[in-house]
Structures are given as C-alpha cells and as structure tokens.
Write a protein that holds these residues in place. Structure first.
Motif, PDB file in Angstrom:
ATOM      1  N   TYR A 177       0.854  -1.190   0.000  1.00 25.75           N
ATOM      2  CA  TYR A 177       0.000   0.000   0.000  1.00 25.75           C
ATOM      3  C   TYR A 177       0.888   1.238   0.000  1.00 25.75           C
ATOM      4  O   TYR A 177       1.754   1.401   0.868  1.00 25.75           O
ATOM      5  CB  TYR A 177      -0.909  -0.002   1.222  1.00 25.75           C
ATOM      6  CG  TYR A 177      -1.769   1.242   1.366  1.00 25.75           C
ATOM      7  CD1 TYR A 177      -2.917   1.413   0.593  1.00 25.75           C
ATOM      8  CD2 TYR A 177      -1.439   2.242   2.285  1.00 25.75           C
ATOM      9  CE1 TYR A 177      -3.713   2.543   0.730  1.00 25.75           C
ATOM     10  CE2 TYR A 177      -2.226   3.372   2.423  1.00 25.75           C
ATOM     11  CZ  TYR A 177      -3.363   3.516   1.648  1.00 25.75           C
ATOM     12  OH  TYR A 177      -4.140   4.650   1.777  1.00 25.75           O
ATOM     13  N   ASP A 178       0.658   2.121  -0.971  1.00 23.57           N
ATOM     14  CA  ASP A 178       1.445   3.344  -1.098  1.00 23.57           C
ATOM     15  C   ASP A 178       0.654   4.516  -0.534  1.00 23.57           C
ATOM     16  O   ASP A 178      -0.179   5.110  -1.214  1.00 23.57           O
ATOM     17  CB  ASP A 178       1.793   3.583  -2.573  1.00 23.57           C
ATOM     18  CG  ASP A 178       2.640   4.840  -2.770  1.00 23.57           C
ATOM     19  OD1 ASP A 178       3.111   5.406  -1.760  1.00 23.57           O
ATOM     20  OD2 ASP A 178       2.822   5.236  -3.940  1.00 23.57           O
ATOM     21  N   HIS A 179       0.918   4.846   0.722  1.00 23.30           N
ATOM     22  CA  HIS A 179       0.172   5.923   1.366  1.00 23.30           C
ATOM     23  C   HIS A 179       0.507   7.292   0.791  1.00 23.30           C
ATOM     24  O   HIS A 179      -0.265   8.252   0.964  1.00 23.30           O
ATOM     25  CB  HIS A 179       0.455   5.925   2.876  1.00 23.30           C
ATOM     26  CG  HIS A 179       1.852   6.367   3.222  1.00 23.30           C
ATOM     27  ND1 HIS A 179       2.173   7.679   3.468  1.00 23.30           N
ATOM     28  CD2 HIS A 179       3.001   5.666   3.337  1.00 23.30           C
ATOM     29  CE1 HIS A 179       3.459   7.769   3.744  1.00 23.30           C
ATOM     30  NE2 HIS A 179       3.988   6.562   3.666  1.00 23.30           N
ATOM     31  N   ARG A 203       0.231   8.198  -2.097  1.00 22.56           N
ATOM     32  CA  ARG A 203      -0.743   8.574  -3.128  1.00 22.56           C
ATOM     33  C   ARG A 203      -1.752   9.581  -2.587  1.00 22.56           C
ATOM     34  O   ARG A 203      -2.436  10.272  -3.345  1.00 22.56           O
ATOM     35  CB  ARG A 203      -1.484   7.325  -3.639  1.00 22.56           C
ATOM     36  CG  ARG A 203      -0.597   6.304  -4.357  1.00 22.56           C
ATOM     37  CD  ARG A 203      -0.172   6.837  -5.719  1.00 22.56           C
ATOM     38  NE  ARG A 203      -1.300   6.977  -6.623  1.00 22.56           N
ATOM     39  CZ  ARG A 203      -1.655   6.067  -7.530  1.00 22.56           C
ATOM     40  NH1 ARG A 203      -0.938   4.952  -7.649  1.00 22.56           N
ATOM     41  NH2 ARG A 203      -2.690   6.256  -8.324  1.00 22.56           N
ATOM     42  N   ALA A 226      -3.443   2.794  -5.269  1.00 23.79           N
ATOM     43  CA  ALA A 226      -2.509   2.786  -4.143  1.00 23.79           C
ATOM     44  C   ALA A 226      -2.048   1.376  -3.782  1.00 23.79           C
ATOM     45  O   ALA A 226      -1.123   1.211  -2.986  1.00 23.79           O
ATOM     46  CB  ALA A 226      -3.160   3.445  -2.930  1.00 23.79           C
TER      47      ALA A 226
END
Length: 321
Positions: A219-221, A223, A250
């Motif tokens: 998960y790419d927070h 974004r 994300a």
C-alpha cells in the motif's frame, strides 16, 4: 562483507513512518473499494489477543517494583492517590511508567530499535557508525555471519490485509536456497523479521505475524499526501472520500513469497549471538483467523449481558408482545 567503522550521516526517517494514523495509533488506510480512510489495526496488535500474557504481566509488575525501589520519590507521590478515581488513575499510570523507565526496562526496547537500524546498515553493505561500541560490533558480526545465507530483497515494506482490517510493516523480504525444516531443498523468497527480545514463548504469535504479512498487498500511502503533524490536515483526510479508481491505484501485489515458511532472525541485544528460526505460516494463518474470530466476539461483549427484570407479570409480558 566486513564491518567498517566510520562516521555516517544520520539515518533519515523511513517513508513508512509517515503513514497517517488515527488517535489510537492505527494506520489510516483508504479501502481498495474506495471511500473514507479507515483505521486498520496494527498487525502486532491484531494478533496480540492469542498470546498468553501472564509472563509479560508478571515481568511488568517486577519492573515497576524494581523501578520504584530506585525512585522512592515516585512512591511518595503515589501516596494519597485513589486508584479508582478517574484523575488519580492517570497520575498513577504516569508514575508507574516513570518507575518502569527507572527500572531500565525501556532501555531494552530502545536498544532493540537501535539494533534494527544497525542491521539495516549491515544488509546494505554500509559501515557502522564510529560511535558503535564493541558490543554493537559483536552483535552485528554475529548477525552478519548467521544471515549470510539470506539475500535481502526489501526492507520495511508496508502492507495491508483488507480482509482482516490489518496493516503493518515487516522487517525483511529475503531470498534463500537450501534445506527447509524437513530437510527438503527449497529456493524461494521469504518474509523475515528481526527479534531482539526473548522468543522463548512467542512462536505462535510470530508465525501469525509473518503469515499476515505474507498475505498482504503493498500500500502506497504517499498517493494521498497528508501532513501527519497537522491535526487539521489529519481531520480533513479522515473525512475525504476517495474514488475507487484512485484507491485501487494505491495497491500493488506483494512479490511472490513463500506462504508455508517464514524466518525469524533472533538477535538478543548484547550477547554477540544470532540464531535463525523457521516459523510455520500455515499454523500462523490459522492463528490469525482465530484472532479475527476472537476480536469479533469481543465486539459483542456489551450484548452478552442484560439486566434481570423480575417485577413484571406473565400477563404484562404477553400484552407487551
């Protein structure tokens, strides 16, 4: 690889440390289906309900008592406080924490965090800081030798398991080729976690922890940028509705990782020894699912008991129906 000692710049904060969190310290994650960010339980907290904490509770009591013996002023401050009074509870909790700190218990936790930082330098082939002690060098030398069969693929990867409502960061993903616990040849990538405290009684919890990580999605927070130090921005972020296409962007799959076995790297602080352990992730995943059931049942605790009403006649009950 050798352990060189030179001055190096201070390690910058890992981006995963900037994940927005709610008032309970839970990561605020945008669901993959979109919508408002939701607080996800931290992995270690989620599986904590399956652990027998009796030894930990006893240890905590000993540390408070030992710390109080070093800080008699804390005992003086505790006199006259009521443990059942709401305000006094907070004061007593703060004094107990100070006593714990005086016992040196928190030093072990800080030491563990420090060893994690040094181990990342070793994995990256970077030198240890010149301020490293002989004990540090001995610990890292043991770590280097014991993990020589492991090739580090990634460090501190933040993942989300939406089916459990859980999120967390694992220490390492590593490659390994060699015999598995059954003596069979295996070549794969594995979730690995570094532990600096005792692992004597934590096998099931550690297996569950790594099993959850192995089934997560990256998960790419970043974004959804938010200043985690700003209460106003965090409050605004909690109310923000994210469209499904933006939410899905994300998430990305975790690299294929072995879901039968995980690896624990045990590096007890100050002992100059390091030991690797296999943990069974199939058993761990069953434990994680059990943790979900336990937590769901605990949410029903207020419904489990109702007042007993005896001053109602049978006719009154029938008429009310």
């Amino acid at each position: 690889m050798t352990l060189n000692l030179i001055e190096i710049p201070q390690k910058s904060a890992h981006p995963n440390h900037a994940v927005p969190r709610d008032g309970w310290g839970r990561p605020l994650v945008v669901p993959k289906a979109g919508g408002k960010p939701k607080g996800h339980t931290r992995t270690t907290t989620f599986i904590d309900c399956i652990e027998d904490k009796s030894a930990l509770v006893d240890w905590g009591k000993r540390m408070v008592l030992f710390g109080a013996s070093r800080r008699p002023d804390l005992v003086d401050k505790a006199r006259g406080l009521d443990p059942d009074d709401a305000d006094d509870k907070k004061k007593l909790n703060a004094l107990a924490e100070q006593a714990t700190d005086a016992s040196g218990a928190n030093e072990k936790r800080e030491r563990g965090t420090y060893l994690h930082t040094l181990s990342e330098l070793v994995d990256a082939g970077q030198p240890l800081p010149a301020s490293a002690s002989e004990q540090d060098v001995a610990d890292m030398g043991a770590y280097l030798m014991e993990t020589s069969a492991l090739k580090v693929i990634s460090v501190e990867q933040f993942v989300v398991v939406n089916e459990l409502g859980v999120a967390g960061t694992f220490d390492r993903m590593v490659q390994y080729a060699g015999p598995d616990p059954d003596g069979q040849w295996i070549e794969d990538e594995f979730i690995a976690d570094l532990k600096t405290g005792s692992v004597k009684y934590g096998g099931l919890k550690m297996a569950a922890q790594l099993a959850v990580y192995s089934r997560g999605e990256v998960y790419d927070h970043t974004r959804f940028p938010v200043n985690v130090d700003s209460k106003a921005e965090l409050a605004s972020f909690k109310k923000r509705v994210i469209e499904v296409q933006d939410a899905e962007g994300a998430y990305s799959p975790l690299r294929p990782v072995n879901q039968k076995w995980g690896i624990i790297i045990h590096l007890p602080a100050g002992e100059g020894e390091c030991t690797l352990y296999w943990v069974d992730l199939e058993i761990g995943w069953k434990a994680a699912q059990l943790a979900l059931t336990i937590r769901e049942m605990r949410s029903l605790s207020r419904k489990a008991m109702k007042p007993f009403v005896a001053q109602v006649t049978q006719n009154e009950v029938a008429s009310a129906a």
